[in-house]
Design an enzyme around this catalytic site. Structure first.
Site, mmCIF file in Angstrom:
data_model
loop_
_atom_site.group_PDB
_atom_site.id
_atom_site.type_symbol
_atom_site.label_atom_id
_atom_site.label_comp_id
_atom_site.label_asym_id
_atom_site.label_seq_id
_atom_site.Cartn_x
_atom_site.Cartn_y
_atom_site.Cartn_z
ATOM 1 N N HIS A 121 35.024 35.393 42.519
ATOM 2 C CA HIS A 121 36.124 35.652 41.573
ATOM 3 C C HIS A 121 36.479 34.383 40.781
ATOM 4 O O HIS A 121 37.596 34.237 40.303
ATOM 5 C CB HIS A 121 37.397 36.151 42.301
ATOM 6 C CG HIS A 121 37.285 37.563 42.813
ATOM 7 N ND1 HIS A 121 37.783 37.943 44.038
ATOM 8 C CD2 HIS A 121 36.750 38.669 42.257
ATOM 9 C CE1 HIS A 121 37.544 39.234 44.229
ATOM 10 N NE2 HIS A 121 36.911 39.695 43.161
ATOM 11 N N ASN A 179 49.599 45.567 38.937
ATOM 12 C CA ASN A 179 50.218 46.885 38.718
ATOM 13 C C ASN A 179 51.096 47.408 39.839
ATOM 14 O O ASN A 179 51.838 48.366 39.627
ATOM 15 C CB ASN A 179 49.123 47.927 38.439
ATOM 16 C CG ASN A 179 48.369 47.614 37.174
ATOM 17 O OD1 ASN A 179 48.974 47.416 36.129
ATOM 18 N ND2 ASN A 179 47.059 47.500 37.273
ATOM 19 N N ARG A 200 35.508 47.000 51.896
ATOM 20 C CA ARG A 200 34.908 45.886 52.655
ATOM 21 C C ARG A 200 35.862 45.404 53.740
ATOM 22 O O ARG A 200 37.068 45.360 53.523
ATOM 23 C CB ARG A 200 34.597 44.711 51.722
ATOM 24 C CG ARG A 200 33.388 44.927 50.857
ATOM 25 C CD ARG A 200 33.216 43.794 49.874
ATOM 26 N NE ARG A 200 33.427 44.247 48.507
ATOM 27 C CZ ARG A 200 33.549 43.442 47.464
ATOM 28 N NH1 ARG A 200 33.490 42.138 47.611
ATOM 29 N NH2 ARG A 200 33.735 43.930 46.261
ATOM 30 N N GLU A 238 38.621 38.192 32.881
ATOM 31 C CA GLU A 238 37.339 37.533 33.143
ATOM 32 C C GLU A 238 36.410 37.618 31.934
ATOM 33 O O GLU A 238 35.649 36.689 31.658
ATOM 34 C CB GLU A 238 36.669 38.186 34.366
ATOM 35 C CG GLU A 238 37.398 37.873 35.659
ATOM 36 C CD GLU A 238 37.349 38.993 36.677
ATOM 37 O OE1 GLU A 238 37.814 40.116 36.363
ATOM 38 O OE2 GLU A 238 36.876 38.765 37.795
ATOM 39 N N HIS A 245 44.031 37.478 43.887
ATOM 40 C CA HIS A 245 43.297 38.421 43.029
ATOM 41 C C HIS A 245 43.076 39.685 43.870
ATOM 42 O O HIS A 245 42.219 39.716 44.751
ATOM 43 C CB HIS A 245 41.962 37.787 42.605
ATOM 44 C CG HIS A 245 41.082 38.698 41.805
ATOM 45 N ND1 HIS A 245 40.799 38.494 40.476
ATOM 46 C CD2 HIS A 245 40.421 39.837 42.149
ATOM 47 C CE1 HIS A 245 40.012 39.460 40.044
ATOM 48 N NE2 HIS A 245 39.761 40.289 41.042
ATOM 49 N N LEU A 246 43.900 40.702 43.614
ATOM 50 C CA LEU A 246 43.883 41.911 44.445
ATOM 51 C C LEU A 246 43.391 43.107 43.634
ATOM 52 O O LEU A 246 44.127 43.640 42.796
ATOM 53 C CB LEU A 246 45.296 42.197 44.984
ATOM 54 C CG LEU A 246 46.020 41.021 45.658
ATOM 55 C CD1 LEU A 246 47.430 41.432 46.089
ATOM 56 C CD2 LEU A 246 45.226 40.497 46.852
ATOM 57 N N GLY A 247 42.146 43.484 43.869
ATOM 58 C CA GLY A 247 41.574 44.648 43.177
ATOM 59 C C GLY A 247 40.788 45.454 44.185
ATOM 60 O O GLY A 247 41.149 45.494 45.362
ATOM 61 N N LYS A 277 28.911 47.202 31.840
ATOM 62 C CA LYS A 277 30.168 47.162 31.103
ATOM 63 C C LYS A 277 30.021 46.118 30.013
ATOM 64 O O LYS A 277 29.405 45.067 30.247
ATOM 65 C CB LYS A 277 31.319 46.777 32.039
ATOM 66 C CG LYS A 277 31.610 47.822 33.076
ATOM 67 C CD LYS A 277 32.857 47.478 33.864
ATOM 68 C CE LYS A 277 33.057 48.515 34.952
ATOM 69 N NZ LYS A 277 33.564 47.991 36.182
ATOM 70 N N ILE A 316 45.571 45.670 41.628
ATOM 71 C CA ILE A 316 46.726 45.871 42.503
ATOM 72 C C ILE A 316 47.790 44.801 42.231
ATOM 73 O O ILE A 316 48.978 45.105 42.106
ATOM 74 C CB ILE A 316 46.289 45.834 43.989
ATOM 75 C CG1 ILE A 316 45.270 46.941 44.275
ATOM 76 C CG2 ILE A 316 47.502 45.954 44.907
ATOM 77 C CD1 ILE A 316 44.619 46.885 45.652
ATOM 78 N N ASN A 375 28.563 42.852 31.853
ATOM 79 C CA ASN A 375 28.713 42.815 33.309
ATOM 80 C C ASN A 375 27.840 43.950 33.839
ATOM 81 O O ASN A 375 28.226 45.114 33.787
ATOM 82 C CB ASN A 375 30.185 43.021 33.666
ATOM 83 C CG ASN A 375 30.439 42.910 35.158
ATOM 84 O OD1 ASN A 375 29.497 42.784 35.945
ATOM 85 N ND2 ASN A 375 31.689 42.969 35.540
HETATM 86 P P1 ADP Z 1 37.813 45.735 40.533
HETATM 87 O O1 ADP Z 1 37.719 44.822 41.728
HETATM 88 O O2 ADP Z 1 36.908 46.937 40.625
HETATM 89 O O3 ADP Z 1 37.766 45.010 39.211
HETATM 90 P P2 ADP Z 1 40.565 46.333 39.808
HETATM 91 O O4 ADP Z 1 41.018 44.942 39.597
HETATM 92 O O5 ADP Z 1 40.397 47.218 38.628
HETATM 93 O O6 ADP Z 1 39.259 46.377 40.695
HETATM 94 O O7 ADP Z 1 41.596 47.024 40.828
HETATM 95 C C1 ADP Z 1 41.425 48.331 41.298
HETATM 96 C C2 ADP Z 1 42.520 48.620 42.303
HETATM 97 O O8 ADP Z 1 43.797 48.506 41.635
HETATM 98 C C3 ADP Z 1 42.486 50.030 42.924
HETATM 99 O O9 ADP Z 1 42.698 49.946 44.319
HETATM 100 C C4 ADP Z 1 43.668 50.702 42.259
HETATM 101 O O10 ADP Z 1 44.241 51.666 43.114
HETATM 102 C C5 ADP Z 1 44.612 49.553 42.094
HETATM 103 N N1 ADP Z 1 45.708 49.878 41.163
HETATM 104 C C6 ADP Z 1 45.654 50.028 39.830
HETATM 105 N N2 ADP Z 1 46.889 50.385 39.359
HETATM 106 C C7 ADP Z 1 47.719 50.441 40.434
HETATM 107 C C8 ADP Z 1 49.102 50.747 40.631
HETATM 108 N N3 ADP Z 1 49.881 51.061 39.615
HETATM 109 N N4 ADP Z 1 49.589 50.712 41.887
HETATM 110 C C9 ADP Z 1 48.807 50.397 42.939
HETATM 111 N N5 ADP Z 1 47.513 50.087 42.814
HETATM 112 C C10 ADP Z 1 46.966 50.119 41.597
#
Ligand code: ADP
Length: 396
Positions: free
Chosen positions: A183, A335, A243, A382, A210-212, A16, A332, A9
């Site tokens: 995604h 986790n 964003r 992924e 899908h919350l990241g 990565k 997010i 990636n």
């Molecule tokens: P990317 O889109 O870069 O792949 P990820 O899927 O790794 O992102 O998600 C990153 C997000 O997940 C960050 O906002 C991080 O704060 C959040 N996150 C990870 N662990 C936790 C947690 N325990 N509680 C709240 N948010 C979390």
């Protein structure tokens, strides 16, 4: 000798990677993963085994700071040394942002495919050139190994035209101005995982959140993408780390005409300075920081994030004709029990019955037995999806 797939990636200043080995059967298992960061400046290389044991961590000298080509050459040399004669690379699978209208499936890359992929750079200027630089580097260094491109858009191809159209004059559609969605590798993985973990939902109506750092949602109907919140670019839809998500196009006209901003400044504003970071007054784009903060602006950012998810959940559900389950995934989604709880509470119209202990545990079904619709947490993968596609294409 065991066969393996290398998954790459490639971003603007990082690559990565993950190595998946074929185990005794035909399953692929993660063996090692790592990254090269700071490409072009001062590269740092680190790798861990699947169990998290450190394999290497080093900084490279400035002379090593060529572009992606140099970084991949170093990675290839490390892989060779690390795996010696025990593993043979059967393919390299690349995550590629955009497959345009052409590619609805992963494809083995040759010069002709590369030319086509370069024509999509204008559709994804922040990611596509870096993804392609990764392929160029791997083709140069390991020309004998098949290179497989896997697209974030592919899973969303083949939707009903009404779901990927803009209300623009038809000529723009002919020029490729469509709601592609992103995604896709994550949603494809989740669709398969639902088939394994919750087969009763496989042919139902599921919304995946899908919350990241980047966030989007996808309505899955019968395991296929029905509609999604991201559009022509990965800027549309939900509020993200930095964003905006969906924004009235009139705001952009105002920024251009009234505030005298140019396209580059607006791009930086929309992609890098907005979202959670913007609403929190520059505090953080990281959900953990915001949840821990006492600052009212951090609370505003979290509230907006949740509100947008709930609103899109309603829209996707109505578009799909109902909802049987909501699935949370990515950083997010996987986790944060707190964010899941807030989304479910705010979406009270759906009648979800959250099981507090299951939500705190955060895997599998997190609603009570009587809850319809159900809510699930399923970790995405992924990289494994890319490895499986690459393995299929080379007949592993
Ligand atoms: P990317 O889109 O870069 O792949 P990820 O899927 O790794 O992102 O998600 C990153 C997000 O997940 C960050 O906002 C991080 O704060 C959040 N996150 C990870 N662990 C936790 C947690 N325990 N509680 C709240 N948010 C979390």
């Amino acid at each position: 000798m065991q066969k393996a797939i290398l998954v790459l990636n490639a971003g603007s200043s990082s690559i990565k990677f993950s190595v998946f080995r074929q185990n005794g059967g035909s399953e692929l298992e993660l063996d090692s993963k790592g990254q090269i960061e700071g490409i072009g400046v001062r590269p740092r290389f680190s790798a861990k085994s699947a169990s998290g044991e450190k394999l290497i961590e080093e900084e490279w000298e400035k002379k090593e700071s060529g572009g992606h080509g140099r970084a991949f050459a170093n990675l290839a040399a490390w892989l060779k040394g690390h795996y010696q004669d025990q593993v043979e690379l059967a393919a390299v699978g690349h995550r590629v942002l955009h497959g345009g209208q052409e590619y609805a499936k992963p494809i083995r890359v040759d010069a002709k495919v590369m030319e086509k992929l370069r024509s999509f750079i204008s559709l994804g200027p922040l990611h596509q050139p870096n993804n392609l630089a990764g392929i160029d580097a791997a083709m140069e260094e390991t020309p004998e190994i098949p290179q497989i491109a896997c697209f974030d858009t592919a899973f969303h191809r083949g939707r009903e035209p009404v779901t990927d159209r803009f209300a623009l004059p038809r000529k723009y559609e002919d020029l490729g101005v469509l709601r592609y969605g992103f995604h896709g590798l994550s949603y494809e993985y989740i669709a398969r995982a639902i088939g394994e973990q919750a087969p009763h939902l496989a042919d139902k109506r599921v919304v995946v959140a899908h919350l990241g750092n980047g966030s989007s949602m996808c309505a899955l109907k019968n395991g296929r993408s029905y509609d999604t919140t991201m559009g022509f670019t990965a800027l549309d839809g939900l509020c993200m780390g930095t964003r905006t998500g969906a924004i009235d196009a009139g705001v952009l006209l105002w920024l251009l005409q009234d505030q005298g901003m140019d396209a580059k400044q607006i791009e930086t504003l929309l992609y890098k300075e907005s979202g959670l970071l913007g609403i929190s007054g520059g505090l953080s784009s990281d959900m953990r920081d915001l949840l821990e903060s006492d600052d009212p602006k951090a609370a505003d950012a979290v509230e907006f994030f949740v509100y947008r998810i709930v609103k899109e959940l309603g829209a996707l559900t109505a578009a799909m004709g109902g909802l049987d389950a909501l699935v949370f995934t990515a950083g997010i989604g996987e986790n944060s029990a707190e964010i899941r709880k807030r989304v479910v509470e705010r979406a009270s119209a759906f009648g979800f019955k959250l099981d507090a202990a299951a939500n705190a545990n955060g895997r599998g079904c997190i609603t009570t037995e009587s809850s319809t619709p159900e809510v699930w947490v399923i970790p995405t993968n992924e990289e494994l999806m890319i490895a499986q596609h690459a393995a299929n294409i080379v007949g592993l």
